[in-house]
Design a protein around this motif. Structure first.
Motif, short mmCIF file in Angstrom:
data_model
loop_
_atom_site.label_atom_id
_atom_site.label_comp_id
_atom_site.label_asym_id
_atom_site.label_seq_id
_atom_site.Cartn_x
_atom_site.Cartn_y
_atom_site.Cartn_z
N VAL A 1 15.99 0.68 -9.62
CA VAL A 1 16.80 1.03 -10.79
C VAL A 1 16.76 -0.09 -11.84
N GLU A 2 16.41 -1.31 -11.41
CA GLU A 2 16.27 -2.41 -12.37
C GLU A 2 14.85 -2.51 -12.93
N GLY A 3 13.97 -1.56 -12.49
CA GLY A 3 12.63 -1.51 -13.05
C GLY A 3 11.65 -2.48 -12.44
N ARG A 4 12.01 -3.07 -11.30
CA ARG A 4 11.09 -3.98 -10.63
C ARG A 4 10.20 -3.19 -9.68
N SER A 5 8.92 -3.38 -9.81
CA SER A 5 7.94 -2.59 -9.06
C SER A 5 8.01 -2.89 -7.57
N MET A 6 7.97 -1.83 -6.74
CA MET A 6 7.84 -1.95 -5.29
C MET A 6 6.96 -0.77 -4.89
N GLN A 7 5.67 -0.97 -5.03
CA GLN A 7 4.72 0.13 -4.93
C GLN A 7 4.23 0.32 -3.49
N ILE A 8 4.27 1.58 -3.02
CA ILE A 8 3.68 1.89 -1.72
C ILE A 8 2.18 2.02 -1.91
N GLU A 9 1.42 1.18 -1.24
CA GLU A 9 -0.04 1.17 -1.35
C GLU A 9 -0.64 1.87 -0.13
N THR A 10 -1.47 2.87 -0.38
CA THR A 10 -2.11 3.64 0.69
C THR A 10 -3.62 3.68 0.47
N PRO A 11 -4.29 2.55 0.60
CA PRO A 11 -5.72 2.49 0.26
C PRO A 11 -6.60 3.37 1.13
N LEU A 12 -6.15 3.75 2.32
CA LEU A 12 -6.98 4.54 3.24
C LEU A 12 -6.72 6.03 3.12
N LEU A 13 -5.84 6.43 2.26
CA LEU A 13 -5.31 7.80 2.26
C LEU A 13 -6.39 8.87 2.24
N HIS A 14 -7.43 8.68 1.43
CA HIS A 14 -8.45 9.72 1.27
C HIS A 14 -9.82 9.29 1.82
N TRP A 15 -9.85 8.23 2.63
CA TRP A 15 -11.10 7.79 3.21
C TRP A 15 -11.32 8.44 4.57
N SER A 16 -12.57 8.70 4.90
CA SER A 16 -12.91 9.09 6.27
C SER A 16 -12.80 7.85 7.15
N LYS A 17 -12.79 8.06 8.47
CA LYS A 17 -12.71 6.91 9.37
C LYS A 17 -13.93 6.00 9.19
N ALA A 18 -15.09 6.59 8.94
CA ALA A 18 -16.29 5.78 8.71
C ALA A 18 -16.15 4.93 7.45
N GLU A 19 -15.58 5.49 6.39
CA GLU A 19 -15.37 4.73 5.16
C GLU A 19 -14.38 3.60 5.39
N ILE A 20 -13.33 3.87 6.16
CA ILE A 20 -12.37 2.81 6.49
C ILE A 20 -13.07 1.66 7.19
N ILE A 21 -13.88 1.99 8.18
CA ILE A 21 -14.56 0.96 8.97
C ILE A 21 -15.57 0.20 8.13
N ARG A 22 -16.35 0.90 7.31
CA ARG A 22 -17.33 0.21 6.46
C ARG A 22 -16.64 -0.77 5.52
N ASN A 23 -15.55 -0.34 4.90
CA ASN A 23 -14.83 -1.22 3.99
C ASN A 23 -14.21 -2.39 4.74
N GLY A 24 -13.69 -2.12 5.95
CA GLY A 24 -13.12 -3.19 6.74
C GLY A 24 -14.14 -4.21 7.18
N LEU A 25 -15.30 -3.75 7.59
CA LEU A 25 -16.36 -4.66 8.01
C LEU A 25 -16.81 -5.54 6.84
N ALA A 26 -16.83 -4.97 5.65
CA ALA A 26 -17.21 -5.75 4.47
C ALA A 26 -16.21 -6.87 4.19
#
Length: 231
Positions: free
Chosen positions: A158-183
């Motif tokens: 309500v005071e306008g301070r950002s508290m953003q929920i980050e979901t970077p894996l939301l639309h990735w396949s498991k293979a994409e998650i693993i490739r990005n993680g390995l990198a």
């Protein structure tokens, strides 16, 4: 207290592949990491030890482990009720018996409380709508709903301070998650994904099957031991 001038992120860390990938992504984004792990009486308790090892790997100064034993008291899930067997017949697209009622809602609520107190601007959670589309609390509309609640129901919001929920894996396949993680050199050897909670992953539960399939499709070797490898 955090590092002066460095943004903070609360990371919901289970000790599994997805949440550990979120740790790597949040670190790469420049955040100071404040992982929070939930002990909710889950049968796969080995993941709590994995979470500790992952937190140590990333050199965090404050790793919180929060008890939510009430989820075991009410049961209703194969992960919190020993009378319900963990399925091993293959991945279902329906809401599976491994769904834990209210789990991610509770996790995000407590993580938001923590984030508000330490003035973190991000909350990372490893939800995925592709591999776990059967879970209602892993879907985009759920995250959007909780984000709205944080905007209108917290002092920070309500005071306008950002508290953003980050979901970077939301639309990735498991293979994409693993490739990005390995990198990002995510330490997958320190993680577990097995619902059974043995010293060796079972290789048969939904979570093991999805993980093994993801590594195979990513062209990489899964570094953890399995009792049975079914692909």
């Amino acid at each position: 207290m955090g590092r002066i001038g460095v943004a903070k992120a609360v990371v919901i860390l289970s000790g599994g592949l997805d949440s550990t990938t979120c740790m790597g992504i949040a670190q790469h984004a420049g955040y100071e990491l404040f992982p929070i792990t939930f002990d909710y009486g889950q049968r796969h308790r080995i993941e709590l030890e994995c979470a500790k090892k992952v937190a140590a790997h990333y050199g965090v100064r404050d790793h919180r482990i929060v008890s939510l034993d009430f989820l075991r008291q009410i049961g209703g899930s194969a992960l919190t009720d020993d009378a319900i067997d963990v399925p091993t017949s293959g991945v279902s697209r329906d809401i599976p018996v491994t769904y834990v009622p209210g789990r991610n809602l509770l996790f995000l609520s407590i993580a938001a409380s923590y984030a508000e107190v330490i003035e973190a601007t991000a909350i990372y959670i490893g939800v995925n709508a592709l591999d776990y589309s059967g879970y209602p609390d892993c879907r985009p509309e759920f995250i959007e709903g909780v984000q709205h609640v944080l905007r209108i129901g917290t002092k920070a919001g309500v005071e306008g301070r950002s508290m953003q929920i980050e979901t970077p894996l939301l639309h990735w396949s498991k293979a994409e998650i693993i490739r990005n993680g390995l990198a990002l050199n995510v330490p997958y050897e320190l993680t577990t994904s097995c619902y059974q909670g043995g010293e060796e992953a079972c290789g048969e539960c939904d979570s093991c099957r999805l993980r093994l399939k993801g590594f195979a499709e990513a062209g990489a070797r899964d570094p953890i031991p399995y009792r049975v490898s079914v692909g």
